[in-house]
Design a protein around this motif. Structure first.
Motif, PDB file in Angstrom:
ATOM      1  N   ARG A 236       0.903  -1.019  -0.083  1.00 31.78           N
ATOM      2  CA  ARG A 236       0.023   0.106  -0.026  1.00 31.78           C
ATOM      3  C   ARG A 236       0.976   1.062   0.080  1.00 31.78           C
ATOM      4  N   PRO A 237       0.407   2.045  -0.600  1.00 25.65           N
ATOM      5  CA  PRO A 237       1.318   3.594  -0.454  1.00 25.65           C
ATOM      6  C   PRO A 237       1.256   4.297   0.683  1.00 25.65           C
ATOM      7  N   LYS A 256      -5.481   5.123   6.057  1.00 31.06           N
ATOM      8  CA  LYS A 256      -5.945   4.272   4.944  1.00 31.06           C
ATOM      9  C   LYS A 256      -6.122   4.774   3.580  1.00 31.06           C
ATOM     10  N   GLY A 257      -5.811   4.361   2.672  1.00 25.62           N
ATOM     11  CA  GLY A 257      -5.656   4.709   1.282  1.00 25.62           C
ATOM     12  C   GLY A 257      -4.335   5.466   1.060  1.00 25.62           C
ATOM     13  N   LEU A 258      -4.367   6.533   0.202  1.00 31.80           N
ATOM     14  CA  LEU A 258      -3.246   7.062  -0.310  1.00 31.80           C
ATOM     15  C   LEU A 258      -2.349   8.037   0.865  1.00 31.80           C
ATOM     16  N   SER A 276      -5.913   9.815   1.331  1.00 28.75           N
ATOM     17  CA  SER A 276      -7.402   9.608   0.641  1.00 28.75           C
ATOM     18  C   SER A 276      -8.136   8.877   1.796  1.00 28.75           C
ATOM     19  N   GLY A 279     -11.717   9.274   1.427  1.00 31.29           N
ATOM     20  CA  GLY A 279     -12.405   8.918   0.430  1.00 31.29           C
ATOM     21  C   GLY A 279     -12.195   9.545  -0.845  1.00 31.29           C
TER      22      GLY A 279
END
Lengths: 445, 192
Positions: A236-237, A256-258, A276, A279
């Motif tokens: 994950r990034p 969570k996310g970018l 992100s 979202g």
């Protein structure tokens, strides 16, 4: 890195400017003229002569140092693009026998071949220690501009020459040069994208990360001690912050996310990043240890790639809020956002110039990516590259006089450099695989 | 011993069958029970065995059909699962909005997810090589989030869906033309 660090310490111990050879020339004198105006749009290259150094007592092990150090000086000084180095074949007399000091130099020999500046010097070497004396003269004014004497290990000769060249630049353009800097970049040499480091001129490239996965977007802290980057170490990034000497344990930002595009605040120990977690890619301000200070953008579209103004009061970023990626500028306090680019429909990777007046970016024009510079006052944009493959990821030298970038003009992506007006484009890094995403360090001494 | 028991068992079966047959044919049959008892041992046995074979055959046919149906169902299940994994949705250049085709595929995926409630998935957003890697990371994330939002609208719990963006870093097609680019502008669906 470890070895390099040891080297750094040694040079700090050994390398010392023993004396300034002429009094009153430590700083630029009041009557000094600006030899090179880097803000001039029509930069005239100053004709400069750098003869081989004179042998002041070299031991048998190092007979070639007189030429080697002069070559190094020509390359280093020439790298700036401010000088026209005169062909040594045109030099009159035998510079090896000419005097080194103001009283002994025949300035007419130099002015008559058009040299406006002269750098000369001598070197001795004994037991692995070299002593050099180096001087910069204004030939028409018949003046010594600076003179320095350096002592150091023979292995540190590159550093010695770079230190002197930094002084030369400081005296000629009024700001220190960038010969102490490094360039971080991404290379696929190992088969994975990893972060590498090299000297400003591409010398001494070496691998910095070993994540064995995708590694991107290196970002130097303003003190040059930390490097933040995005890596998919856990598929994950996430953003990793690492001590450049790799001695202290790093930090990880893993929302969570970018977790991408780290950009250090110019003064405080803060960095802006793209997250992100809510979202949608938005820009946040984080502490150096990864705690959220505040959210900086709030829009339905993509907001990414922040870059700070030198005073830290504004930042530029990429947003597709108007349909295509364009560059916007936001004022931190007033919270005002304004769009900066209107030409073209794909403008990304903005980098604020060290002087504060311009933003360099990569834009799509006629199906190719090229480097552009646009004034914060709306001046421009000026296209700096053209007809030469895709040109991306501009990064400014700390004095704002040069821009490094990646280009596919010779096939695989490599790292190139040019003057900030687009002149003198040349390759500085070519390793196996592709090299992208260069990031110029601050001055490291 | 076993042989003998078997013999008696066959005899018993034969009698039982005969009685059964007899009762079925009860209307025409005449009660001659005492005679029959001796005769059936030889004569009726093959008949009975023939019936057994027929029965067995019928049973195995049924079983096979069942098994085949099971296989077919499993194959179909696997096919649906493969399809779920292998069918990417595609996007236009620099866009993260869902195309009509993509929505149709997502509806099928939602259907499959609704019948497989124990399955969690990761949507992987990807971009073509054009554009900058930083921006494409954000664009890939948006593409993954678009599909996630659509699946949530179709009733799939968001807790079951993770997203990850690979930007332009994991191209499916390594070419440098429109065919490769359009293949690479995609969401891929992985089962956790």
């Amino acid at each position: 890195m470890e070895g390099n660090n040891r080297l750094n310490k040694k040079i700090l111990l050994l390398l010392s400017v023993v004396c300034v050879l002429t009094s009153g020339l430590v700083t630029v004198p009041a009557d000094a003229r600006v030899y090179i105006d880097i803000n001039s749009p029509y930069l005239r290259k100053v004709p400069t002569a750098i003869p081989d150094l004179q042998d002041l007592g070299l031991d048998r092990k190092h007979p070639a140092l007189t030429k080697e150090l002069a070559d190094l000086m020509r390359d280093t000084i020439g790298f700036t693009g401010f000088f026209k180095l005169l062909d040594p074949d045109s030099y009159l007399g035998d510079p090896r026998k000419a005097g080194l000091t103001r009283d002994l130099i025949k300035f007419k020999d130099w002015t008559s071949i058009g040299a406006e500046l002269l750098i000369n010097g001598g070197i001795s070497c004994k037991d692995g220690i070299i002593k050099t004396e180096l001087r910069l003269f204004d030939t028409f004014g018949r003046r010594l501009i600076i003179g320095k004497r350096y002592t150091g290990r023979v292995d540190d000769r590159r550093k010695i020459i770079r230190r002197f060249c930094d002084e030369v630049i400081r005296h000629l353009i009024g700001a220190k040069g960038f010969f102490s800097t490094q360039i971080a970049f991404v290379s696929t040499t190992t088969g994975n994208k990893e972060i590498y480091l090299a000297d400003f001129d591409g010398h001494n490239p070496r691998q910095f990360t070993n994540t064995k996965n995708i590694t991107l977007s290196p970002a130097w802290s303003p003190d040059g001690r930390w490097l933040a980057y995005t890596a998919y170490r856990k598929e994950r990034p996430d953003i990793y912050i690492k001590d450049i000497k790799q001695k202290q344990p790093g930090k990880v930002i893993a929302f969570k996310g970018l977790n991408t595009t780290p950009a250090w605040h110019p003064q405080k120990s803060l960095l802006s990043v793209t997250l992100s977690k809510d979202g949608n890619p938005e820009i946040y301000l984080l502490t150096g240890s990864g705690k959220i200070v505040k959210r900086l953008t709030d829009n339905w579209g993509i907001d990414t790639s922040p870059t700070w103004s030198p005073d830290g009061k504004q930042f530029a970023f990429v947003s597709n809020r108007a349909g295509t990626p364009q560059i916007y500028v936001k004022d931190i306090d007033k919270k005002r956002v304004r769009r900066l680019t209107y030409e073209g429909n794909y403008n990304t990777t903005p980098k604020w110039s060290p002087g504060g007046d311009y933003i360099a970016y990569s834009g799509l024009a006629n199906g190719r990516f090229d480097i552009f510079v646009i004034g914060l006052n709306g001046e421009g944009p000026y296209q700096l590259t053209r007809y030469s493959g895709d040109n991306e990821s501009p990064t400014w030298a700390p004095d704002g006089t040069a821009i490094a970038f990646s280009s596919t003009r010779e096939g695989p992506a490599r790292i190139y450099v040019m003057n900030s007006n687009g002149a003198d484009q040349r390759r500085i890094i070519a390793l196996p695989g592709e090299q992208t995403c260069p990031r110029w360090s601050p001055r490291l001494w | 011993m076993a042989k003998r028991t078997g013999k008696y068992f066959v005899l018993f079966l034969a009698i039982a069958s005969f009685l059964f047959l007899l009762s079925c044919a009860g209307k025409d049959a005449k009660p001659e029970l005492t005679v029959v008892e001796e005769e059936i041992v030889i004569e009726e046995e093959p008949v009975v065995i023939e019936d057994m074979e027929a029965l067995e055959e019928e049973e195995s046919l049924l079983e096979r059909r069942l098994r085949e149906e099971e296989f077919a169902a499993a194959a179909r299940e696997a096919e649906l699962r493969d399809r779920f994994i292998n069918e990417d949705i595609h996007f236009e250049f620099d866009k993260s909005t869902l195309l009509v085709d993509a929505m149709e595929i997502l509806k099928q995926k939602a259907e499959w997810l609704s019948t497989h409630e124990d399955v969690n998935i990761t949507i992987e957003g990807n971009c073509d090589e054009r554009g900058t890697s930083e921006y494409n990371l954000a664009l890939g994330e948006r593409r993954a989030e678009s599909a996630k939002a659509f699946l949530i609208d179709l009733g799939i719990s968001g807790n079951r869906i993770s997203t990850v963006s690979y930007g332009e870093e994991r191209p499916l097609d390594l070419g440098h033309d429109e065919a490769a680019w359009s293949a690479n502008r995609r969401d891929h669906f992985a089962i956790d």
